[in-house]
Structure formats: structure tokens, C-alpha cells
Design an enzyme around this catalytic site. Sequence first.
Site, mmCIF file in Angstrom:
data_model
loop_
_atom_site.group_PDB
_atom_site.id
_atom_site.type_symbol
_atom_site.label_atom_id
_atom_site.label_comp_id
_atom_site.label_asym_id
_atom_site.label_seq_id
_atom_site.Cartn_x
_atom_site.Cartn_y
_atom_site.Cartn_z
ATOM 1 C CD GLN A 101 -2.598 -1.226 2.610
ATOM 2 O OE1 GLN A 101 -3.465 -0.436 2.937
ATOM 3 N NE2 GLN A 101 -2.207 -2.197 3.394
ATOM 4 C CG HIS A 119 -2.867 2.664 -1.811
ATOM 5 N ND1 HIS A 119 -2.871 2.612 -0.438
ATOM 6 C CD2 HIS A 119 -3.978 1.979 -2.206
ATOM 7 C CE1 HIS A 119 -3.935 1.930 -0.012
ATOM 8 N NE2 HIS A 119 -4.611 1.529 -1.071
ATOM 9 N N GLY A 189 3.313 -4.378 8.791
ATOM 10 C CA GLY A 189 3.237 -2.919 8.908
ATOM 11 C C GLY A 189 1.983 -2.275 8.361
HETATM 12 P P1 OAD Z 1 -1.452 2.693 8.908
HETATM 13 O O1 OAD Z 1 -0.844 3.959 9.394
HETATM 14 O O2 OAD Z 1 -2.937 2.604 8.901
HETATM 15 O O3 OAD Z 1 -0.889 1.482 9.780
HETATM 16 C C1 OAD Z 1 0.476 1.326 10.015
HETATM 17 C C2 OAD Z 1 0.669 0.060 10.818
HETATM 18 O O4 OAD Z 1 2.065 -0.158 10.955
HETATM 19 C C3 OAD Z 1 0.078 0.108 12.236
HETATM 20 O O5 OAD Z 1 -0.717 -1.044 12.448
HETATM 21 C C4 OAD Z 1 1.314 0.108 13.126
HETATM 22 O O6 OAD Z 1 1.095 -0.608 14.349
HETATM 23 C C5 OAD Z 1 2.326 -0.607 12.267
HETATM 24 N N1 OAD Z 1 3.732 -0.275 12.563
HETATM 25 C C6 OAD Z 1 4.253 0.881 13.023
HETATM 26 N N2 OAD Z 1 5.574 0.814 13.128
HETATM 27 C C7 OAD Z 1 5.929 -0.430 12.706
HETATM 28 C C8 OAD Z 1 7.171 -1.118 12.580
HETATM 29 N N3 OAD Z 1 8.314 -0.523 12.887
HETATM 30 N N4 OAD Z 1 7.142 -2.381 12.122
HETATM 31 C C9 OAD Z 1 5.972 -2.993 11.796
HETATM 32 N N5 OAD Z 1 4.778 -2.393 11.902
HETATM 33 C C10 OAD Z 1 4.743 -1.133 12.353
HETATM 34 O O7 OAD Z 1 -0.835 2.407 7.459
HETATM 35 P P2 OAD Z 1 -1.404 1.489 6.292
HETATM 36 O O8 OAD Z 1 -2.094 0.296 6.842
HETATM 37 O O9 OAD Z 1 -0.299 1.272 5.346
HETATM 38 O O10 OAD Z 1 -3.683 5.227 1.631
HETATM 39 O O11 OAD Z 1 -2.440 2.475 5.659
HETATM 40 C C11 OAD Z 1 -3.075 2.125 4.493
HETATM 41 C C12 OAD Z 1 -3.414 3.330 3.666
HETATM 42 O O12 OAD Z 1 -4.023 4.340 4.455
HETATM 43 C C13 OAD Z 1 -2.235 4.059 3.084
HETATM 44 O O13 OAD Z 1 -1.722 3.413 1.944
HETATM 45 C C14 OAD Z 1 -2.813 5.397 2.755
HETATM 46 C C15 OAD Z 1 -3.582 5.641 4.007
HETATM 47 O O14 OAD Z 1 -4.719 6.458 3.890
HETATM 48 C C16 OAD Z 1 -3.841 6.204 0.755
HETATM 49 O O15 OAD Z 1 -3.279 7.278 0.855
HETATM 50 C C17 OAD Z 1 -4.763 5.838 -0.360
#
Ligand code: OAD
Length: 251
Positions: A101, A119, A189
Site C-alpha cells: 500500500q 496505491h 506494517g
Molecule cells: P497505517 O498507518 O494505517 O498502519 C500502520 C501500521 O504499521 C500500524 O498497524 C502500526 O502498528 C504498524 N507499525 C508501526 N511501526 C511499525 C514497525 N516498525 N514495524 C511494523 N509495523 C509497524 O498504514 P497502512 O495500513 O499502510 O492510503 O495504511 C493504508 C493506507 O491508508 C495508506 O496506503 C494510505 C492511508 O490512507 C492512501 O493514501 C490511499
Amino acid sequence: MQDAIEQAARTLASAPDILVLSGAGISAESGIPTFREAQTGLWAQYSPEDLATPDAFARHPARVWAWYSWRRRLIARGGPNAGHRAIAELGRRRRVFVATQNVDGLHAAAGSTDIAELHGNIWRDRCTRCGASETRDVAEPVDDGPVYCRSCGAMARPDVVWFGEMLPGDALETAQNALERAAAVIVVGTSNRVYPAAALVDAAVDSSRPVIEINPDITPVSDAVDIRITSAASEALPAMLTSLDAISANG
Ligand code: OAD
């Protein structure tokens, strides 16, 4: 935690094809903020309606471009981390497909080759008039102002998916096909909250394939996955690779 890592490595040892589903957390340790984390997440500080919708771009293109330019600079400064590199390394030992993503391009920068960018990609501009797209070099200096098309001179936009927009072309289908082939899935992540990307995770969990989740926090699928690793991606992924290599060396 070591137990979960070894269990994950054993799972990967018997999986010729692996699907990696990644989100912002894998790039967090490159100094790139995630989206949904309280305090530090981008959506805790900025409003998606002001920065990540076609309407926001139509009304305030300079503001939108300034924000994406800032993010480009953060990504260029951070570069890939040990987590991205471990996935690229895994790709030299197994057939690995990455459906991400993330728009940062860091899986490719680390050396992964089979990637679906669900994305889009922040380094690619797409002309709002002629549709020409152009990928910027990470090393190029990034101005704050709007970017203009080198073919026709009209304003370009970052070639990323904004709220309310469709996912690019066949990215989702390619990722679904990779899931069909996969013998194991790593979900790393991502908060697993944004659809349709999260539907891939749901489908993986609903299938008989073993699913390994790497996330320090709990997500909607955490209870349903087969193996949960709660350390940071940049620690968990290299440790898993080391463990996999030890298993392979011992036959
Ligand atoms: P999120 O910000 O929703 O989630 C990030 C995740 O990474 C959380 O569950 C954290 O606990 C985890 N995390 C943080 N630090 C970490 C680490 N060092 N190692 C492993 N995990 C860790 O991000 P996404 O799920 O990627 O879309 O969000 C999806 C979409 O929402 C993005 O692509 C973007 C956003 O709106 C668009 O812009 C279309």
C-alpha cells in the site's frame, strides 16, 4: 518472540512462493510517518480531505504539491531500511511477490522485483491534461511548488491513489493472482483497515495458507493469523531471514 520468528522461518522454509502484503509500518523506521497511529500518524496531523482527494487538488494544488514534496524529501532522506532489504533478500531465496500500500518505492529501491503498488507511486507524476506519466529520480532536488508536464506543460499530479479513486489498472488482480500462487503470506506494517487492500489480507486469512503478521500493534486480523510477531519490521524480518538460512543450512 524468538519462538514466533523460528516458527515463521519454518513456515517459509517449506513455501516456494511467498506473498508479502506491506503497509506504512515497514517504512516507519526509514523515518517516514505512518497514517493511523495516534500522535505520529499523518492523519493525526493532517486532514486527508485537504491533501489526498481529487477535490483538494482541484481547489489547492499548490498546498497538495507542497505536502507531497515534503513527503518525497522524507523518503529520499530515509531510503530503504533493514526490513525492506530482508524482503529483497528473501526474494533471492524464494519466489516473493510484494503487494504494497506504500507509495514510497522503497521495496524496489531495496531490490525487490515483483511488486504491485496498490496505491501508486509518489515518485511518478501524471499529467492532468495529456495523461503522460513520468517517474522522477530520487536524487533529483524536490521543489515545493506544483510539477508541470514535460510533454504538454499542464499541471501534473502525483500518481498516487487518493480517497474516492480506483486502484491502478491491474494492481489488485495481480496481487490476487499472487495470493493464489502463494504457499505462505507475510502481512507487515499495515493496520489492515483500508479497503480494498485489506481485502487481500482477509482473503489470505480465510484461505488455508499460513499467515504471518509482523506488527507491534494489534490489527483486525491479529486474532485470526497463524503466527504473530510483535516486534518492529526492521528487526523481525532480518531475524526471520537468519533463521530461515540456519534451517536451510541444516538441511
Ligand atoms: P497505517 O498507518 O494505517 O498502519 C500502520 C501500521 O504499521 C500500524 O498497524 C502500526 O502498528 C504498524 N507499525 C508501526 N511501526 C511499525 C514497525 N516498525 N514495524 C511494523 N509495523 C509497524 O498504514 P497502512 O495500513 O499502510 O492510503 O495504511 C493504508 C493506507 O491508508 C495508506 O496506503 C494510505 C492511508 O490512507 C492512501 O493514501 C490511499
